[in-house]
Motif scaffolding. Structure first.
Motif, PDB file in Angstrom:
ATOM      1  N   UNK A  48       0.844  -1.177   0.000  1.00 31.52           N
ATOM      2  CA  UNK A  48       0.000   0.000   0.000  1.00 31.52           C
ATOM      3  C   UNK A  48       0.884   1.232   0.000  1.00 31.52           C
ATOM      4  N   UNK A 100      -9.878   4.554   6.688  1.00 31.22           N
ATOM      5  CA  UNK A 100     -10.348   3.175   6.670  1.00 31.22           C
ATOM      6  C   UNK A 100     -11.644   2.992   5.902  1.00 31.22           C
ATOM      7  N   UNK A 103     -13.698   4.139  -0.070  1.00 35.98           N
ATOM      8  CA  UNK A 103     -13.938   3.105  -1.070  1.00 35.98           C
ATOM      9  C   UNK A 103     -12.687   2.910  -1.893  1.00 35.98           C
TER      10      UNK A 103
ATOM     11  N   UNK B  31     -13.609  -0.307  16.683  1.00 37.07           N
ATOM     12  CA  UNK B  31     -14.015   0.586  15.611  1.00 37.07           C
ATOM     13  C   UNK B  31     -13.402   0.136  14.297  1.00 37.07           C
ATOM     14  N   UNK B  33     -14.511  -0.932   9.809  1.00 37.71           N
ATOM     15  CA  UNK B  33     -15.454  -0.875   8.699  1.00 37.71           C
ATOM     16  C   UNK B  33     -15.582  -2.268   8.087  1.00 37.71           C
ATOM     17  N   UNK B  35     -17.242  -4.261   4.533  1.00 34.23           N
ATOM     18  CA  UNK B  35     -17.630  -4.001   3.150  1.00 34.23           C
ATOM     19  C   UNK B  35     -18.111  -5.294   2.487  1.00 34.23           C
ATOM     20  N   UNK B  37     -17.935  -6.407  -1.508  1.00 34.16           N
ATOM     21  CA  UNK B  37     -17.504  -6.089  -2.859  1.00 34.16           C
ATOM     22  C   UNK B  37     -18.041  -7.161  -3.799  1.00 34.16           C
ATOM     23  N   UNK B  47     -17.530  -1.793  -5.185  1.00 34.07           N
ATOM     24  CA  UNK B  47     -18.115  -1.758  -3.856  1.00 34.07           C
ATOM     25  C   UNK B  47     -19.626  -1.852  -3.950  1.00 34.07           C
ATOM     26  N   UNK B  50     -21.233  -0.567   2.428  1.00 33.68           N
ATOM     27  CA  UNK B  50     -20.234  -0.333   3.470  1.00 33.68           C
ATOM     28  C   UNK B  50     -20.948  -0.084   4.791  1.00 33.68           C
ATOM     29  N   UNK B  91     -17.446 -10.666  -2.181  1.00 38.00           N
ATOM     30  CA  UNK B  91     -16.428 -10.747  -1.136  1.00 38.00           C
ATOM     31  C   UNK B  91     -16.806  -9.843   0.031  1.00 38.00           C
ATOM     32  N   UNK B  95     -11.792  -3.710   7.481  1.00 37.04           N
ATOM     33  CA  UNK B  95     -10.619  -2.875   7.689  1.00 37.04           C
ATOM     34  C   UNK B  95     -10.689  -2.244   9.067  1.00 37.04           C
ATOM     35  N   UNK B  99      -5.913   0.155   8.478  1.00 37.18           N
ATOM     36  CA  UNK B  99      -6.370   0.642   7.166  1.00 37.18           C
ATOM     37  C   UNK B  99      -6.049  -0.327   6.045  1.00 37.18           C
ATOM     38  N   UNK B 100      -6.037  -1.597   6.350  1.00 31.59           N
ATOM     39  CA  UNK B 100      -5.741  -2.634   5.363  1.00 31.59           C
ATOM     40  C   UNK B 100      -6.968  -3.522   5.203  1.00 31.59           C
ATOM     41  N   UNK B 101      -7.406  -3.705   3.954  1.00 32.45           N
ATOM     42  CA  UNK B 101      -8.562  -4.544   3.687  1.00 32.45           C
ATOM     43  C   UNK B 101      -8.178  -6.013   3.782  1.00 32.45           C
ATOM     44  N   UNK B 103      -9.920  -9.647   3.030  1.00 32.38           N
ATOM     45  CA  UNK B 103     -11.055 -10.210   2.318  1.00 32.38           C
ATOM     46  C   UNK B 103     -11.327 -11.640   2.768  1.00 32.38           C
ATOM     47  N   UNK B 104     -12.602 -12.043   2.649  1.00 34.43           N
ATOM     48  CA  UNK B 104     -12.958 -13.438   2.778  1.00 34.43           C
ATOM     49  C   UNK B 104     -12.671 -14.171   1.474  1.00 34.43           C
TER      50      UNK B 104
END
Lengths: 115, 113
Positions: A48, A100, A103, B31, B33, B35, B37, B47, B50, B91, B95, B99-101, B103-104
């Motif tokens: 990143x 975070x 999108x 805390x 987020x 998503x 996708x 997306x 969210x 998916x 995060x 700040x890293x996504x 995924x499943x």
């Protein structure tokens, strides 16, 4: 608004060869991501960037993978030398910032086959 | 480390029907987020919806809504009035402070006539 561009779309190489992928993010997006998506799995973050600085490269196999983001815009991801297990789709994504909740917008991906 | 689990590799639904895709996650953060996708065949990932963890109200976007159960760490996606164009891999992703996504493994949804 133009989306995230990636090239090439497909690449077939022999193991131990080198390969490079290119990504152009959406204009104005500060954060750029490279993901590896192996068949049947979800994408895994490789690296990143925030502008031209690296935020996270903890899952990048640094002995063979390298990436750079030129002037905080375009980015290249290189594999040298490639292994069979590197066969995957490499996705580039960008977001406005690295909050975070932002999108992430994804490119079409580069499908790499290593023979 | 955070993990995201999607236990349904494939699902099928008839056009105009409703389908629910499941997702569970594991985290020690309070805390974050979540998503959903969508990745259509040979097309880019986009997306769908969210959810912010501190918001108790479930997010909705037109025909798509979520059922967010924070205590159970569950985040399911409901698609109402399914359309052929909904055929895709879905998916679930998380995060947190990094700040890293994450995924499943995805659920392949097939919408049939």
């Amino acid at each position: 608004e133009a989306g995230v561009a990636q090239s090439p779309r497909y690449k077939i190489i022999e193991k131990r060869q080198s390969v490079a992928f290119w990504c152009n993010p959406i204009s104005g997006h500060a954060t750029l991501y490279w993901y590896q998506q192996i068949l049947g799995q979800g994408p895994k973050l490789l690296i990143q960037f925030q502008n031209n600085g690296v935020v996270d490269d903890s899952q990048l196999p640094k002995d063979r993978f390298s990436a750079e983001r030129l002037k905080g815009v375009d980015s290249t991801l290189k594999i040298q030398p490639a292994k069979l297990e590197d066969s995957a789709v490499y996705l580039c994504a960008s977001s406005l910032d690295w909050d975070r909740g932002d999108e992430q917008f994804f490119g079409p991906g580069t499908r790499l086959t290593v023979l | 480390a955070q993990t995201v689990t999607q236990s349904q590799p494939e699902m099928s639904v008839q056009e105009a029907e409703t389908v629910t895709l499941s997702c569970t996650y594991d985290t020690s953060e309070s805390n974050y987020y979540l998503f959903w996708y969508k990745q259509p065949p040979s097309r880019q990932m986009i997306l769908v919806i969210r959810q912010e963890a501190y918001k108790q109200q479930n997010a909705t976007e037109n025909r798509f809504s979520v059922n967010f159960q924070k205590a159970a760490k569950s985040f399911s996606l409901k698609i109402s009035d399914s359309q052929l164009g909904d055929t895709a891999m879905y998916f679930c992703a998380f995060t947190g402070t990094a700040s890293k996504l994450t995924f499943g493994t995805g659920t392949r949804l097939q919408v049939t006539l």
